[in-house]
Design a protein around this motif. Structure first.
Motif, PDB file in Angstrom:
ATOM      1  N   ASN A   1      22.391 -47.313  18.862  1.00  0.00           N
ATOM      2  CA  ASN A   1      22.172 -45.867  18.860  1.00  0.00           C
ATOM      3  C   ASN A   1      21.567 -45.480  17.515  1.00  0.00           C
ATOM      4  O   ASN A   1      22.262 -45.343  16.510  1.00  0.00           O
ATOM      5  CB  ASN A   1      23.493 -45.133  19.085  1.00  0.00           C
ATOM      6  CG  ASN A   1      23.327 -43.618  19.078  1.00  0.00           C
ATOM      7  OD1 ASN A   1      22.211 -43.106  18.958  1.00  0.00           O
ATOM      8  ND2 ASN A   1      24.424 -42.897  19.213  1.00  0.00           N
TER       9      ASN A   1
ATOM     10  N   ALA B   1      21.522 -45.186  33.027  1.00  0.00           N
ATOM     11  CA  ALA B   1      21.148 -43.902  32.433  1.00  0.00           C
ATOM     12  C   ALA B   1      21.406 -43.903  30.927  1.00  0.00           C
ATOM     13  O   ALA B   1      20.629 -43.369  30.137  1.00  0.00           O
ATOM     14  CB  ALA B   1      21.927 -42.774  33.109  1.00  0.00           C
ATOM     15  N   HIS B   2      22.516 -44.545  30.507  1.00  0.00           N
ATOM     16  CA  HIS B   2      22.829 -44.618  29.078  1.00  0.00           C
ATOM     17  C   HIS B   2      21.786 -45.460  28.340  1.00  0.00           C
ATOM     18  O   HIS B   2      21.355 -45.108  27.238  1.00  0.00           O
ATOM     19  CB  HIS B   2      24.223 -45.228  28.902  1.00  0.00           C
ATOM     20  CG  HIS B   2      24.742 -45.120  27.500  1.00  0.00           C
ATOM     21  ND1 HIS B   2      25.831 -45.811  27.047  1.00  0.00           N
ATOM     22  CD2 HIS B   2      24.292 -44.400  26.429  1.00  0.00           C
ATOM     23  CE1 HIS B   2      26.039 -45.528  25.772  1.00  0.00           C
ATOM     24  NE2 HIS B   2      25.128 -44.664  25.374  1.00  0.00           N
TER      25      HIS B   2
ATOM     26  N   ARG C   1      18.658 -45.894  29.225  1.00  0.00           N
ATOM     27  CA  ARG C   1      17.430 -45.089  29.136  1.00  0.00           C
ATOM     28  C   ARG C   1      17.548 -44.043  28.035  1.00  0.00           C
ATOM     29  O   ARG C   1      16.568 -43.767  27.322  1.00  0.00           O
ATOM     30  CB  ARG C   1      17.137 -44.432  30.483  1.00  0.00           C
ATOM     31  CG  ARG C   1      16.682 -45.400  31.568  1.00  0.00           C
ATOM     32  CD  ARG C   1      16.148 -44.670  32.794  1.00  0.00           C
ATOM     33  NE  ARG C   1      17.187 -43.927  33.480  1.00  0.00           N
ATOM     34  CZ  ARG C   1      17.967 -44.428  34.441  1.00  0.00           C
ATOM     35  NH1 ARG C   1      17.816 -45.696  34.803  1.00  0.00           N
ATOM     36  NH2 ARG C   1      18.884 -43.691  35.036  1.00  0.00           N
ATOM     37  N   CYS C   2      18.722 -43.467  27.874  1.00  0.00           N
ATOM     38  CA  CYS C   2      18.929 -42.459  26.827  1.00  0.00           C
ATOM     39  C   CYS C   2      18.811 -43.097  25.435  1.00  0.00           C
ATOM     40  O   CYS C   2      18.208 -42.520  24.523  1.00  0.00           O
ATOM     41  CB  CYS C   2      20.294 -41.804  27.001  1.00  0.00           C
ATOM     42  SG  CYS C   2      20.584 -40.399  25.918  1.00  0.00           S
TER      43      CYS C   2
ATOM     44  N   THR D   1      15.991 -42.246  22.676  1.00  0.00           N
ATOM     45  CA  THR D   1      16.340 -41.876  21.298  1.00  0.00           C
ATOM     46  C   THR D   1      15.537 -42.689  20.296  1.00  0.00           C
ATOM     47  O   THR D   1      15.035 -42.162  19.291  1.00  0.00           O
ATOM     48  CB  THR D   1      17.849 -42.091  21.067  1.00  0.00           C
ATOM     49  OG1 THR D   1      18.588 -41.367  22.049  1.00  0.00           O
ATOM     50  CG2 THR D   1      18.253 -41.619  19.682  1.00  0.00           C
TER      51      THR D   1
ATOM     52  N   THR E   1      10.035 -43.396  32.566  1.00  0.00           N
ATOM     53  CA  THR E   1      11.153 -44.162  33.125  1.00  0.00           C
ATOM     54  C   THR E   1      10.816 -44.480  34.571  1.00  0.00           C
ATOM     55  O   THR E   1      10.301 -43.623  35.305  1.00  0.00           O
ATOM     56  CB  THR E   1      12.474 -43.376  33.067  1.00  0.00           C
ATOM     57  OG1 THR E   1      12.364 -42.180  33.859  1.00  0.00           O
ATOM     58  CG2 THR E   1      12.821 -42.999  31.647  1.00  0.00           C
TER      59      THR E   1
ATOM     60  N   PHE F   1      19.275 -34.281  21.151  1.00  0.00           N
ATOM     61  CA  PHE F   1      19.509 -35.675  20.772  1.00  0.00           C
ATOM     62  C   PHE F   1      20.656 -35.778  19.767  1.00  0.00           C
ATOM     63  O   PHE F   1      21.485 -36.689  19.855  1.00  0.00           O
ATOM     64  CB  PHE F   1      18.234 -36.281  20.169  1.00  0.00           C
ATOM     65  CG  PHE F   1      17.333 -36.918  21.190  1.00  0.00           C
ATOM     66  CD1 PHE F   1      17.702 -38.091  21.817  1.00  0.00           C
ATOM     67  CD2 PHE F   1      16.129 -36.341  21.519  1.00  0.00           C
ATOM     68  CE1 PHE F   1      16.872 -38.686  22.754  1.00  0.00           C
ATOM     69  CE2 PHE F   1      15.294 -36.917  22.458  1.00  0.00           C
ATOM     70  CZ  PHE F   1      15.662 -38.100  23.078  1.00  0.00           C
TER      71      PHE F   1
ATOM     72  N   LEU G   1      23.993 -35.193  21.703  1.00  0.00           N
ATOM     73  CA  LEU G   1      24.392 -36.253  22.618  1.00  0.00           C
ATOM     74  C   LEU G   1      24.572 -37.603  21.935  1.00  0.00           C
ATOM     75  O   LEU G   1      25.386 -38.425  22.366  1.00  0.00           O
ATOM     76  CB  LEU G   1      23.363 -36.390  23.748  1.00  0.00           C
ATOM     77  CG  LEU G   1      23.210 -35.179  24.677  1.00  0.00           C
ATOM     78  CD1 LEU G   1      22.119 -35.434  25.688  1.00  0.00           C
ATOM     79  CD2 LEU G   1      24.525 -34.865  25.378  1.00  0.00           C
ATOM     80  N   MET G   2      23.791 -37.851  20.858  1.00  0.00           N
ATOM     81  CA  MET G   2      23.770 -39.190  20.284  1.00  0.00           C
ATOM     82  C   MET G   2      24.189 -39.228  18.814  1.00  0.00           C
ATOM     83  O   MET G   2      24.259 -40.307  18.234  1.00  0.00           O
ATOM     84  CB  MET G   2      22.352 -39.784  20.397  1.00  0.00           C
ATOM     85  CG  MET G   2      21.737 -39.691  21.784  1.00  0.00           C
ATOM     86  SD  MET G   2      22.666 -40.588  23.037  1.00  0.00           S
ATOM     87  CE  MET G   2      22.352 -42.276  22.557  1.00  0.00           C
TER      88      MET G   2
END
Length: 697
Positions: free
Chosen positions: A505, A556-557, A559-560, A564, A581, A668, A671-672
């Motif tokens: 991350n 999905a995680h 891809r996120c 990022t 995607t 971003f 969420l991250m």
């Protein structure tokens, strides 16, 4: 055969050419301006045309700076004219004793004539050389000036710098040379001001030179920030409809700094202000007409607005007496020196900067927005276009002021200021460490032998084509999906790069940690365009980057996390619409007895679509076997993966776009990022809106 030419070397010049005193050309008055206009306005294209506008507007602004008037009206006429009106003191209309001409005629016909030389009615101004109005007059096919002064309105007209009268409106009216300033009528008691309307001489300027309303709006907005309380009204009558824009900002350069900033702030706008005095030796004309070096005391006012944001871009705009200096000068030099020196000194004292670490200008200025302004009498500019300040003592005085004020902010004990100062210093340290890590990474790459440095990661399954526009890089989750994808791809244009599960991350990690991560480093190396501020989208090896992960929560995680990484370090690819995607199916219906022309397999991509398709097939009495649900990409065979996810003729791709950069940055980070509370609140709010029956568990 012709005889050889006779040599003229060593012989008198009269044998090779006729050159005598009668051949010398003496340009008098404004003739020099028309002969060499670029010397005075920089060029004869749009830039020079707009420079003439700035000269007249700056004279009006100087009136406001001197305390006369708080509004300037600028109009672009449908007939190609430019009109500037102010409510200043008005150009003097009495007779100037040396020339015997009115003050208006002196200002518009004599180079280096004006009221801004030394200790006159003006101190710190934008007009300095006394040539602005006369240059514009020389380069105009017609110029009309009206002055309200002494309870009367006075007027005068010129054609290409020559005084005279016109028998009608516009530059094409019949012109008669001669005549001076005329009294046109009475003015309101106490009313003062100047109205100038001119038509640029199109025989001087290039055919494609045009007045730019966008540049005019930008300049008016800039001036309204620099002179709080001054309103500038810009009217454009050239189109089918008249447009009027008013610019008025009371917040000064603090508001200007916020306007210019491209990112979310980590500090408030800080004002660094101070006053100094210095001695300057300038040549002065004595009573006998000789130029004598004389020491003159100058006052210097320094006012700087500065803030830091989360981004990487640096935005510094500098001004001297409200005149933009796009190429900087001594004031910017002093500002930059103070920044680096002060941050280094303070951070060593707080132990944020370890022994051996260093901070350079780029580290301090990363994410910085600054408006640097100084005011002083008779600044030394390089040329009439005033792009660079050259007054030598300014550098040291600005450096001293900035160092003292900035140190006060960085060492403040007030809670809010202390928190912001800490955040700024941590950002500078992070930039320094990232720069060092990037340098070490480059050096490590250089140390590899030629074979190693030219090879890409062995797990990359590259394509054969070198045509960037047609190639695609699939970043695939897992080795099991890689085998199927390798059989399903088009080897000419589709490359595959497998990653193991969830990458780092990068929203929480530093640049150094990101570069050390094998998966992130492989992706950056394969894309081939660098990262961060050095990213070059034109160097990218593929036209499309496609994330291909399972259609579940883990996918999905992943891809996120990939999004990022690209948003933070390879964002130009997202801005250019080159990151996608893949959309793999969730279910497959196999029809037991399909009719002619009907596909044997039908794919659905969501649970809702599955329900609708099952109901539709049942209603139409179309029989199908138990639908298959895919738990991952590895459960599909090569034909199915190609048909549904990789073949451009049948697949569906979702393009990742950024419509609102600030909102994207905020999302971003929420969420991250490192701050847990906003993310927890987001999850709780979303949980209440979720239908428990839709959870696939």
């Amino acid at each position: 055969m012709p005889s050889p030419a006779k040599s003229t070397i060593g012989k008198p010049a009269t044998e090779s050419r006729d050159y005598e005193a009668r051949h010398l050309l003496v340009l008098e008055g404004l003739e020099a301006v028309r002969k060499r206009p670029a010397m005075y306005i920089g060029s004869t294209d749009t830039r020079g045309l707009m420079h003439c506008v700035w000269e007249i507007i700056d004279n009006a602004v100087d009136e406001a700076l001197a305390g006369s008037g708080n509004e300037i009206l600028v109009t672009l006429g449908a007939d190609g004219s430019v009109s500037v009106q102010d409510h200043g003191a008005g150009i003097p209309v009495d007779i100037e004793p040396r020339t015997g001409l009115s003050g208006v005629e002196v200002v518009f016909t004599k180079l280096h004539a004006g009221g801004k030389f030394g200790a006159g009615s003006y101190n710190a101004t934008g007009g300095l050389h006394g040539v602005g109005a006369s240059v514009v007059n020389a380069l105009s096919s017609r110029l009309d000036v009206e002055v309200d002064r002494k309870s009367a309105t006075w007027g005068m007209s010129f054609r290409r710098g020559v005084p005279g009268t016109f028998d009608g409106p516009g530059p094409d009216a019949k012109f008669t040379a001669g005549g001076g300033l005329q009294k046109l009528g009475k003015a309101k008691r106490g009313a003062t001001g100047t109205r100038i309307t001119y038509w640029p001489d199109r025989s001087i300027f290039l055919k494609d030179a045009q007045l730019s309303i966008e540049e005019l709006h930008a300049r008016a907005r800039q001036t309204s920030f620099l002179v709080p309380g001054l309103a500038l009204v810009v009217t454009d009558d050239r189109g089918p409809e008249t447009s009027v824009e008013k610019f008025l900002h009371d917040g000064g350069i603090t508001e200007f700094c916020e306007f210019l900033a491209p990112d979310r702030a980590i500090s408030d706008v800080i004002r660094l202000q101070g006053q100094s005095r210095f001695t300057e030796t300038v040549p002065m004309l004595d009573d006998s007409g000789a130029m004598t070096p004389t020491d003159v005391e100058r006052d210097l006012d320094v006012d700087i607005a500065i803030r830091w944001g989360e981004g990487y871009q640096t935005m510094v705009q500098s001004y001297v007496n409200i005149i933009r200096t796009p190429k900087g000068g001594t004031h910017v030099t002093g500002f930059e020196r103070a920044l680096t020196k002060t941050f280094t000194e303070v951070m060593r004292g707080t132990r944020l900067l370890k022994n051996g670490d260093e901070v350079i200008k780029d580290d301090v200025q990363e994410g910085m927005t600054a408006v640097v302004t100084v005011r002083l009498a008779e600044p030394q500019f390089e040329g009439q276009t005033k792009e660079v300040l050259g007054t030598p003592p300014v550098a040291a005085l600005v450096q001293k002021t900035v160092a003292a004020e900035l140190k006060s902010f960085l060492t403040s004990t007030k809670r809010e200021a202390k928190t912001q100062a800490r955040a700024v210093m941590e950002k500078v340290v992070s930039a320094s460490r990232s720069r060092v890590a990037a340098r070490q990474h480059r050096e490590a790459q250089r140390r590899k032998n030629a074979l190693e440095s030219s090879t890409l990661p062995p797990k990359l399954k590259d394509c054969r084509s070198n045509d960037v526009d047609s190639t695609e890089l699939f970043i695939v989750e897992g080795d099991s999906a890689l085998g199927t994808a390798q059989r399903a791809r088009n080897g000419d244009t589709q490359a595959l790069l497998p990653i193991r599960g969830k990458i780092l991350n990068v929203q929480k990690a530093s640049v150094g940690d990101m570069l050390k991560n094998a998966e992130c480093a492989s992706i950056i190396q394969v894309v081939g365009a660098g990262s961060g501020r050095n990213f070059d989208p034109d160097a990218a090896r593929y036209g499309k980057i496609i994330f291909m992960a399972d259609a579940d929560a883990d996918g999905a995680h992943i891809r996120c996390l990939l999004a990022t990484l690209f948003f933070r370090y390879m964002r130009p690819l997202i801005d250019a619409g080159r990151v996608y995607t893949a959309v793999p199916p969730l279910h497959r219906f196999e029809l037991t007895n399909p009719k002619k022309g009907q596909p044997k397999y039908i794919y659905t991509y969501s649970d809702a679509e599955y329900q609708r398709k099952a109901a539709e097939l049942t209603k139409k009495n179309i029989r199908f076997s138990e639908p298959q649900r895919y738990k991952g990409l590895g459960e599909m065979d090569a034909n199915q993966l190609s048909e549904t996810t990789m073949n451009p003729r049948h697949r569906t791709l979702r393009r990742i776009t950024v419509d609102d950069a600030i909102l994207a940055e905020t999302t971003f980070e929420m969420l991250m990022g490192n701050d847990v509370a906003p993310r927890k609140e987001f999850i709780i709010d979303g949980a209440y809106a979720l239908d428990a029956a839709t959870i696939d568990a």
